[in-house]
Design a protein around this motif. Sequence first.
Motif, PDB file in Angstrom:
ATOM      1  N   PHE A 171     -13.382  49.871 -80.960  1.00  0.00           N
ATOM      2  CA  PHE A 171     -13.386  48.433 -81.136  1.00  0.00           C
ATOM      3  C   PHE A 171     -13.307  47.787 -79.765  1.00  0.00           C
ATOM      4  N   SER A 172     -14.466  47.743 -79.092  1.00  0.00           N
ATOM      5  CA  SER A 172     -14.450  47.443 -77.663  1.00  0.00           C
ATOM      6  C   SER A 172     -13.913  46.055 -77.355  1.00  0.00           C
ATOM      7  N   GLY A 173     -14.005  45.137 -78.328  1.00  0.00           N
ATOM      8  CA  GLY A 173     -13.584  43.776 -78.035  1.00  0.00           C
ATOM      9  C   GLY A 173     -12.083  43.624 -77.926  1.00  0.00           C
ATOM     10  N   LEU A 174     -11.353  44.697 -78.176  1.00  0.00           N
ATOM     11  CA  LEU A 174      -9.910  44.576 -78.296  1.00  0.00           C
ATOM     12  C   LEU A 174      -9.221  44.334 -76.954  1.00  0.00           C
ATOM     13  N   GLY A 175      -9.899  44.637 -75.872  1.00  0.00           N
ATOM     14  CA  GLY A 175      -9.269  44.414 -74.575  1.00  0.00           C
ATOM     15  C   GLY A 175      -8.126  45.376 -74.354  1.00  0.00           C
ATOM     16  N   ILE A 176      -7.217  45.018 -73.476  1.00  0.00           N
ATOM     17  CA  ILE A 176      -6.089  45.902 -73.224  1.00  0.00           C
ATOM     18  C   ILE A 176      -4.847  45.256 -73.810  1.00  0.00           C
ATOM     19  N   LEU A 177      -3.838  46.085 -74.013  1.00  0.00           N
ATOM     20  CA  LEU A 177      -2.577  45.556 -74.526  1.00  0.00           C
ATOM     21  C   LEU A 177      -2.015  44.588 -73.483  1.00  0.00           C
ATOM     22  N   SER A 178      -1.829  43.355 -73.903  1.00  0.00           N
ATOM     23  CA  SER A 178      -1.349  42.390 -72.923  1.00  0.00           C
ATOM     24  C   SER A 178       0.168  42.454 -72.861  1.00  0.00           C
ATOM     25  N   ALA A 179       0.684  42.013 -71.736  1.00  0.00           N
ATOM     26  CA  ALA A 179       2.130  41.964 -71.572  1.00  0.00           C
ATOM     27  C   ALA A 179       2.735  41.087 -72.659  1.00  0.00           C
ATOM     28  N   TRP A 180       1.995  40.055 -72.992  1.00  0.00           N
ATOM     29  CA  TRP A 180       2.445  39.135 -74.040  1.00  0.00           C
ATOM     30  C   TRP A 180       2.768  39.918 -75.318  1.00  0.00           C
ATOM     31  N   THR A 181       1.800  40.783 -75.699  1.00  0.00           N
ATOM     32  CA  THR A 181       1.986  41.544 -76.925  1.00  0.00           C
ATOM     33  C   THR A 181       3.135  42.531 -76.773  1.00  0.00           C
ATOM     34  N   LEU A 182       3.175  43.198 -75.634  1.00  0.00           N
ATOM     35  CA  LEU A 182       4.146  44.277 -75.475  1.00  0.00           C
ATOM     36  C   LEU A 182       5.578  43.754 -75.322  1.00  0.00           C
ATOM     37  N   ILE A 183       5.733  42.543 -74.832  1.00  0.00           N
ATOM     38  CA  ILE A 183       7.087  42.027 -74.645  1.00  0.00           C
ATOM     39  C   ILE A 183       7.471  41.099 -75.781  1.00  0.00           C
ATOM     40  N   ALA A 184       6.566  40.187 -76.116  1.00  0.00           N
ATOM     41  CA  ALA A 184       6.905  39.180 -77.115  1.00  0.00           C
ATOM     42  C   ALA A 184       7.151  39.812 -78.484  1.00  0.00           C
ATOM     43  N   VAL A 185       6.307  40.779 -78.851  1.00  0.00           N
ATOM     44  CA  VAL A 185       6.426  41.319 -80.205  1.00  0.00           C
ATOM     45  C   VAL A 185       7.761  42.039 -80.427  1.00  0.00           C
ATOM     46  N   PRO A 186       8.154  42.972 -79.530  1.00  0.00           N
ATOM     47  CA  PRO A 186       9.457  43.611 -79.744  1.00  0.00           C
ATOM     48  C   PRO A 186      10.621  42.611 -79.696  1.00  0.00           C
ATOM     49  N   LEU A 187      10.526  41.621 -78.809  1.00  0.00           N
ATOM     50  CA  LEU A 187      11.598  40.619 -78.749  1.00  0.00           C
ATOM     51  C   LEU A 187      11.692  39.859 -80.060  1.00  0.00           C
ATOM     52  N   LEU A 188      10.538  39.441 -80.538  1.00  0.00           N
ATOM     53  CA  LEU A 188      10.491  38.725 -81.814  1.00  0.00           C
ATOM     54  C   LEU A 188      11.102  39.578 -82.920  1.00  0.00           C
ATOM     55  N   LEU A 189      10.721  40.845 -82.927  1.00  0.00           N
ATOM     56  CA  LEU A 189      11.199  41.728 -83.979  1.00  0.00           C
ATOM     57  C   LEU A 189      12.719  41.895 -83.876  1.00  0.00           C
ATOM     58  N   ALA A 190      13.211  42.034 -82.655  1.00  0.00           N
ATOM     59  CA  ALA A 190      14.654  42.199 -82.477  1.00  0.00           C
ATOM     60  C   ALA A 190      15.397  40.961 -82.973  1.00  0.00           C
ATOM     61  N   ALA A 191      14.863  39.785 -82.641  1.00  0.00           N
ATOM     62  CA  ALA A 191      15.504  38.548 -83.077  1.00  0.00           C
ATOM     63  C   ALA A 191      15.521  38.467 -84.596  1.00  0.00           C
ATOM     64  N   LEU A 192      14.391  38.818 -85.206  1.00  0.00           N
ATOM     65  CA  LEU A 192      14.318  38.746 -86.661  1.00  0.00           C
ATOM     66  C   LEU A 192      15.236  39.780 -87.296  1.00  0.00           C
TER      67      LEU A 192
END
Lengths: 122, 879
Positions: B834-855
Amino acid sequence: MPIFRKKPYRNRIELLQGTLDLLILRTLKWGSQHGYAITQAIRSGSGDVLQVETGSLYPALHRLEKQGWVESEWKLTEHNQRAKFYRLTAAGRKQLAAEQAQWERMSEAIGRLLRGGAEESA
Amino acid sequence: MNWRNRKDEELDEEIRAHLAMAERDRRERGESPREAAANARREFGNEALVKEVTREMWGWVRAERWAQDLGYGLRVLRAQPVFALTAVLSLAIGIGANIAAFSIADAMLLRPLAVRDPAKLMAVHGVTPLDGFERISYAGFREIREGCRSCEGVVAHRMFRFSVARPQDPVPQVRMGMQVSDGFFEVLGIQPRIGRGFSADESTVPGRDPVVVLSYSYWQQEMGGDPAVLGRTVRLNGIPFSVVGVMPEEFTGMDAFLRPAMYVPMTMTSRLFPGRGAEFFESRELRDLLVKARLKPGVGRERAQAELRAVAAAQAERDRVGSGRRTLQLRTELESRLEEAPANKALVAMLGLLSALVLCVACANVAGLLLARAQARQREIAVRLAIGAGRARLFQQLVAESLLLGAAGGLAGCGLAYGAVRWLAAIQIPTDTPIVLGTRLDERALVFAGLVCLVAVVAFGLVPAWRTVQGQPGSALQSREVAEGGRLRLRGRNLLVGAQVAVSLVLLVISGAMVDAFGKMMVADPGIRTDHVMMMEFDPSLVQYDGARTVAFYRQLKDRVAGLAGVRGVTMARGIPFRPNFTDEPLIPEGYDLPKEQPYVKVAGNMVDEDYFRVMKTPLVAGRGIERSDVRDGAMVAVVNEEFARRYWPGGRAVGRRFRLVESGQWVEVVGVARTAKYLSLMEAPTPYFYLSLAQVTQNRVTLLVETEGPPQNITSALLAAVRDLDPNQPVYNVRPLDSFYAQGVLGLARVVLQMVSAMGIAGMLLALVGLYGLVSYSVSRRTREIGIRMAVGAGRATVLRMVLRQGLVLGVSGAAFGLLASVPLFRVLRAGFSGLGILSAWTLIAVPLLLAALTAAACLPPARRASRIDPTQALRFD
């Protein structure tokens, strides 16, 4: 809330199952018989000691038939009564021989054990 | 059941005979008839019970027990509505997501054509080093038909655009239709709904019989479903055709997306497109047909493939191209869909993966609930075991409950999926010639749903049921808490919830990355302006204009429109980006070293007039644009994009270089370089592209682009009036503001995917949070006594709060950490497809776990507060 229907006869069948099967097969060894005749034969054959309950006999007969050790057919008795006669199959004959041998080994073993026990306590 | 009745009657008679014989014996022994009857009965015992126990030996009890267990399960679930609702809802989300994903996959890839025995129908394509899906010329098609002896039949078809007018229509509409070869309906095995298909001579004698078969949807929508439609006339490209049949509803053509409005015999080509007939039937270079071959029963495809190879070899020899350059390839419908559209395959795989993950989380949830309930039911189970219930029987009963949950969840999931599918089916790419994504919930989807339910039941039900019946009756009855078993079970649930959090983190990372990619795409500069532009398409060849008349018409039209009030600029182009209505052009850039085995490169292009670059705001970076002086008699000129220049003439100036068009053999001089834009998809990598002068090529289909001062739709009626003044019969189509076309046509499908993906990410996360909340609440309720003791010996409320929160947070954070670790390699695998996916952004790698921890913390807070409010005196009085 009752969850399961009670089945008081079931346990007794399980207790008696092996022995009763053996007695039934043995009774049928000399020819086909209906259920009533089988109870009578076991009672008189054992000198009125063993009394087979119908609640055990019929389930046992139907189970033996399902296992293929006996087969049944409707015939008339000498008194002109239509009845379901059970007959040993070849597999039933083999089963009878096996069970009889096992029973004899076991009763011998138990007998020896009981006699031995009696000697020790004496 | 008949067998059962007979056995019942037989048993009755057997018992009656027994009683009769016993009675007779007693009478013979001297008992009175009354005594004999009564004693025989007494001796026999409970007749009903004997029958019942005997019946059990017949083996029917199994089914009866299942019915009994299902009934009991229903009562149990009704008695615990919160538990049942949570479980069913979790399953509904998990199963629904899978059904929706399946129906998308089905619509895009999997659904077979609505023809007889679709597995035997193969597609035939030409394969060259450049193109794996080359179409086939009419002459080539006849040769395949002759050469394929293992084929029951070979047919050809092609989609075409035409104008259609019913007798009452003042202005013709533009539609897509299908030209079909002889034997088309017969070989596909399609029975017309009414009327007939084409007779043998209608589809073999060129140009004689103007007959047409309507599609079901055209018949319904434009003809009111009139059963007397046969024999009526419609004008196609101005020629009267008489209707001879209507297709059944389920047959919508040979393509998942493009649906023809009607079918005409290929023999009518010369009438529909004057001047093209001879070329169409004789040219070997005009490869425009899709060919389908039906294999004879019992014939393997290898044999047919070998025959096709022989045909291809003969063709290559005659055409004197190197052998092996062009072969013929047999593919099943599914194979060709998968190979032709790898992007669709990747999309489907992605949706499948995400929905499977959601189902995993949902099943873990239900399994957790069941394990908790197993604990709560320990006493009940222990009592039952103690009074003699078999473990197998109890297990069966618990499985019955799980089956009920699975069935209810499956039903609710179908409902959810139905909603999603209805919503998807409403999506249409906005053109007058419909392109639809035919999602629907059919029996195939239902079978799939059933399978998913079963998998889910096995996944969530079996282990808890097994654990439930393992308890030792003795210990469970003695004390309220079973120390050892409890600890073990809690550990199991901890693992389960940790895994849930991990999986949901993976889900969130993937969907976050996709949201990221699509979000970037949606705000990406497409390289053309989309605001304040009205588009409108023309094809004067549909009303039999010749070349000169067409040119004159367009010149007048442009002048007229430019003079309208509120118009800033007007330009004409062959097409606009993001509409695949121009094909790749084979060409040879001068001085470019072509790779081996490759006689030319294929580059997409457009034909534009002198105002295009200005009106569409595509900047030129070197040289000049197309100019008014670039007319037919002058030297052919082109503007290429930066990517074209970079790729074919690296390091040098592109302006002044030349390339040759392979088909016409013409040399074209590059006069300018334009900025690289997006041409087919916003996700595409930089692609070479070129622009020719519209005045130097044949102009048939042209898109008029009008730049307006105010909102573009305000000018519609003035534009239509201008066209009508010039020629009232001129068909006009796709009249719409460019930005609405762009928003729906280009972003629409991407937006659907985006919404589905985010919905799955959020669903997975919510399910995991419910699971975590459930576990923490449960452990608080189990630890009431312990917490009471702690408080009694001096632990403060804050300490208790912290203790419970810590438990949840440890689970949440460690789950998230595992999820993060797992998602990095997984993501790498996904990106490969799925070439359009780009690379894992810092946004995804940091924001998502933080969000999950808060929830996670939020989910643990209510039970923690409950724990901190425990009253020690109350808690210790427990039991």
